[in-house]
Motif scaffolding. Structure first.
Motif, PDB file in Angstrom:
ATOM      1  N   THR A   1       0.811  -1.220   0.000  1.00 55.07           N
ATOM      2  CA  THR A   1       0.000   0.000   0.000  1.00 55.07           C
ATOM      3  C   THR A   1       0.841   1.266   0.000  1.00 55.07           C
ATOM      4  OG1 THR A   1      -0.191   0.049   2.416  1.00 55.07           O
ATOM      5  CG2 THR A   1      -1.910  -1.135   1.196  1.00 55.07           C
ATOM      6  N   ARG A   2       2.086   1.177   0.409  1.00 52.84           N
ATOM      7  CA  ARG A   2       2.922   2.373   0.475  1.00 52.84           C
ATOM      8  C   ARG A   2       4.032   2.360  -0.573  1.00 52.84           C
ATOM      9  NH1 ARG A   2       3.555   5.125   5.301  1.00 52.84           N
ATOM     10  NH2 ARG A   2       4.734   6.516   3.985  1.00 52.84           N
ATOM     11  N   MET A   3       5.020   1.503  -0.386  1.00 52.89           N
ATOM     12  CA  MET A   3       6.204   1.568  -1.243  1.00 52.89           C
ATOM     13  C   MET A   3       5.918   1.128  -2.673  1.00 52.89           C
ATOM     14  SD  MET A   3       9.959   0.001  -0.601  1.00 52.89           S
ATOM     15  CE  MET A   3      11.273   0.272  -1.784  1.00 52.89           C
ATOM     16  N   LYS A   4       5.294  -0.009  -2.840  1.00 57.00           N
ATOM     17  CA  LYS A   4       5.043  -0.532  -4.183  1.00 57.00           C
ATOM     18  C   LYS A   4       4.167   0.425  -4.988  1.00 57.00           C
ATOM     19  CE  LYS A   4       3.814  -4.910  -6.365  1.00 57.00           C
ATOM     20  NZ  LYS A   4       3.315  -6.269  -6.098  1.00 57.00           N
ATOM     21  N   ARG A   5       3.144   0.953  -4.347  1.00 55.79           N
ATOM     22  CA  ARG A   5       2.240   1.896  -5.011  1.00 55.79           C
ATOM     23  C   ARG A   5       2.977   3.189  -5.391  1.00 55.79           C
ATOM     24  NH1 ARG A   5      -3.076   2.659  -1.853  1.00 55.79           N
ATOM     25  NH2 ARG A   5      -3.336   0.548  -2.622  1.00 55.79           N
ATOM     26  N   SER A   6       3.773   3.723  -4.476  1.00 54.47           N
ATOM     27  CA  SER A   6       4.524   4.956  -4.761  1.00 54.47           C
ATOM     28  C   SER A   6       5.559   4.738  -5.849  1.00 54.47           C
ATOM     29  CB  SER A   6       5.216   5.456  -3.492  1.00 54.47           C
ATOM     30  OG  SER A   6       4.278   5.865  -2.541  1.00 54.47           O
ATOM     31  N   TYR A   7       6.217   3.589  -5.802  1.00 57.82           N
ATOM     32  CA  TYR A   7       7.229   3.257  -6.803  1.00 57.82           C
ATOM     33  C   TYR A   7       6.606   3.225  -8.195  1.00 57.82           C
ATOM     34  CZ  TYR A   7      11.203   0.830  -8.952  1.00 57.82           C
ATOM     35  OH  TYR A   7      12.274   0.493  -9.736  1.00 57.82           O
ATOM     36  N   ALA A   8       5.446   2.600  -8.294  1.00 58.40           N
ATOM     37  CA  ALA A   8       4.772   2.445  -9.582  1.00 58.40           C
ATOM     38  C   ALA A   8       4.233   3.771 -10.132  1.00 58.40           C
ATOM     39  CB  ALA A   8       3.629   1.441  -9.460  1.00 58.40           C
ATOM     40  N   SER A   9       3.821   4.675  -9.273  1.00 50.02           N
ATOM     41  CA  SER A   9       3.196   5.911  -9.744  1.00 50.02           C
ATOM     42  C   SER A   9       4.171   7.077  -9.922  1.00 50.02           C
ATOM     43  CB  SER A   9       2.077   6.335  -8.789  1.00 50.02           C
ATOM     44  OG  SER A   9       2.611   6.700  -7.528  1.00 50.02           O
ATOM     45  N   ALA A  10       5.394   6.936  -9.459  1.00 49.25           N
ATOM     46  CA  ALA A  10       6.365   8.035  -9.532  1.00 49.25           C
ATOM     47  C   ALA A  10       6.860   8.256 -10.957  1.00 49.25           C
ATOM     48  CB  ALA A  10       7.545   7.738  -8.616  1.00 49.25           C
ATOM     49  N   LEU A  11       7.256   9.490 -11.239  1.00 53.14           N
ATOM     50  CA  LEU A  11       7.893   9.794 -12.523  1.00 53.14           C
ATOM     51  C   LEU A  11       9.245   9.103 -12.611  1.00 53.14           C
ATOM     52  CD1 LEU A  11       7.213  13.656 -12.728  1.00 53.14           C
ATOM     53  CD2 LEU A  11       5.980  11.829 -13.924  1.00 53.14           C
ATOM     54  N   GLU A  12       9.978   9.135 -11.500  1.00 53.47           N
ATOM     55  CA  GLU A  12      11.296   8.493 -11.371  1.00 53.47           C
ATOM     56  C   GLU A  12      11.403   7.941  -9.958  1.00 53.47           C
ATOM     57  OE1 GLU A  12      13.701   8.323 -13.745  1.00 53.47           O
ATOM     58  OE2 GLU A  12      12.764   9.674 -15.217  1.00 53.47           O
ATOM     59  N   SER A  13      12.130   6.839  -9.803  1.00 51.00           N
ATOM     60  CA  SER A  13      12.321   6.241  -8.476  1.00 51.00           C
ATOM     61  C   SER A  13      13.747   5.751  -8.315  1.00 51.00           C
ATOM     62  CB  SER A  13      11.393   5.036  -8.283  1.00 51.00           C
ATOM     63  OG  SER A  13      10.049   5.399  -8.362  1.00 51.00           O
ATOM     64  N   GLN A  14      14.206   5.774  -7.088  1.00 51.28           N
ATOM     65  CA  GLN A  14      15.493   5.174  -6.756  1.00 51.28           C
ATOM     66  C   GLN A  14      15.347   4.395  -5.459  1.00 51.28           C
ATOM     67  OE1 GLN A  14      18.736   7.181  -4.770  1.00 51.28           O
ATOM     68  NE2 GLN A  14      20.123   6.581  -6.413  1.00 51.28           N
ATOM     69  N   VAL A  15      15.875   3.190  -5.447  1.00 51.19           N
ATOM     70  CA  VAL A  15      15.922   2.369  -4.247  1.00 51.19           C
ATOM     71  C   VAL A  15      17.376   1.976  -4.014  1.00 51.19           C
ATOM     72  CG1 VAL A  15      15.195   0.217  -3.145  1.00 51.19           C
ATOM     73  CG2 VAL A  15      13.573   1.491  -4.564  1.00 51.19           C
ATOM     74  N   ILE A  16      17.851   2.247  -2.814  1.00 52.86           N
ATOM     75  CA  ILE A  16      19.206   1.872  -2.407  1.00 52.86           C
ATOM     76  C   ILE A  16      19.040   0.817  -1.324  1.00 52.86           C
ATOM     77  CG2 ILE A  16      21.427   2.669  -1.537  1.00 52.86           C
ATOM     78  CD1 ILE A  16      20.379   5.567  -2.213  1.00 52.86           C
ATOM     79  N   LEU A  17      19.709  -0.299  -1.492  1.00 57.57           N
ATOM     80  CA  LEU A  17      19.557  -1.427  -0.587  1.00 57.57           C
ATOM     81  C   LEU A  17      20.866  -1.708   0.137  1.00 57.57           C
ATOM     82  CD1 LEU A  17      17.382  -3.511   0.181  1.00 57.57           C
ATOM     83  CD2 LEU A  17      18.188  -4.923  -1.717  1.00 57.57           C
TER      84      LEU A  17
END
Length: 188
Positions: free
Chosen positions: A47-63
């Protein structure tokens, strides 16, 4: 820093390794919340991360991994907020005179940057990894020349996170949804 720790930018779009960490972050925020902690029950990776990731113009995830096991992450986005500047989600607490996510600035741009999540498991919080993740996220967000404002939203009760961001050049903007979230920002 331990020799088994690696920090990597997710290149293939697979953010699934963040699922457990994101869910831990939501539980951590609930445990700290002094206002409406029950609202975190509906907040999770999907409900939070996956949804935001999909709807963003650009995304970055650092693991961050320790011997290959995910132990922390930072998630940042570039978003167009033209239609959501005054949005008030169904889950948000209602309070008299309450403000939404974004400030009522006359010059609030439609395109903004956001550090959505920064989380490290216990045992990894005093190794400088939070500062490293923050620095990498800010470098990425700052690389967008057409983004003039970066926001970070801090859940109520998480004063350590608020102090962390305020100590790194962000300023307090306003309380969101009657204090459920505190908004911090940095202008270019």
């Amino acid at each position: 820093m331990r020799n088994t720790i690696t920090v990597e930018i997710v290149q293939d779009g697979n953010i699934e390794p963040c699922r457990e960490l994101c869910n831990e972050l939501m539980a951590f925020q609930k445990s700290r919340a002094t206002l409406a902690p029950e609202l975190f029950d509906a907040m999770n990776f999907d409900t939070r991360m996956k949804r935001s990731y999909a709807s963003a113009l650009e995304s970055q995830v650092i693991l961050v991994k320790d011997d290959g096991v995910p132990v922390g992450y930072a998630f940042s986005t570039i978003d167009n907020i033209a239609r959501s500047k005054h949005a008030y989600p169904d889950w948000a607490p209602r309070a008299e005179g309450s403000q939404g996510f974004y400030p009522d600035w006359d010059d609030l741009p439609d395109k903004v940057g956001c550090l959505n999540n920064l989380y490290l498991r216990d045992g990894y919080r005093h190794l400088g990894l939070g500062s490293k993740l923050f620095g990498m996220a800010m470098e990425w967000l700052d690389s967008f020349s057409d983004v003039d404002v970066i926001f970070i939203f801090v859940s109520n009760g998480n004063e350590a996170a608020l102090d962390f961001y305020l100590g790194r050049g962000f300023a307090f903007s306003h309380d969101v949804f009657g204090g459920f979230i505190k908004t911090t920002y940095k202008r270019r």
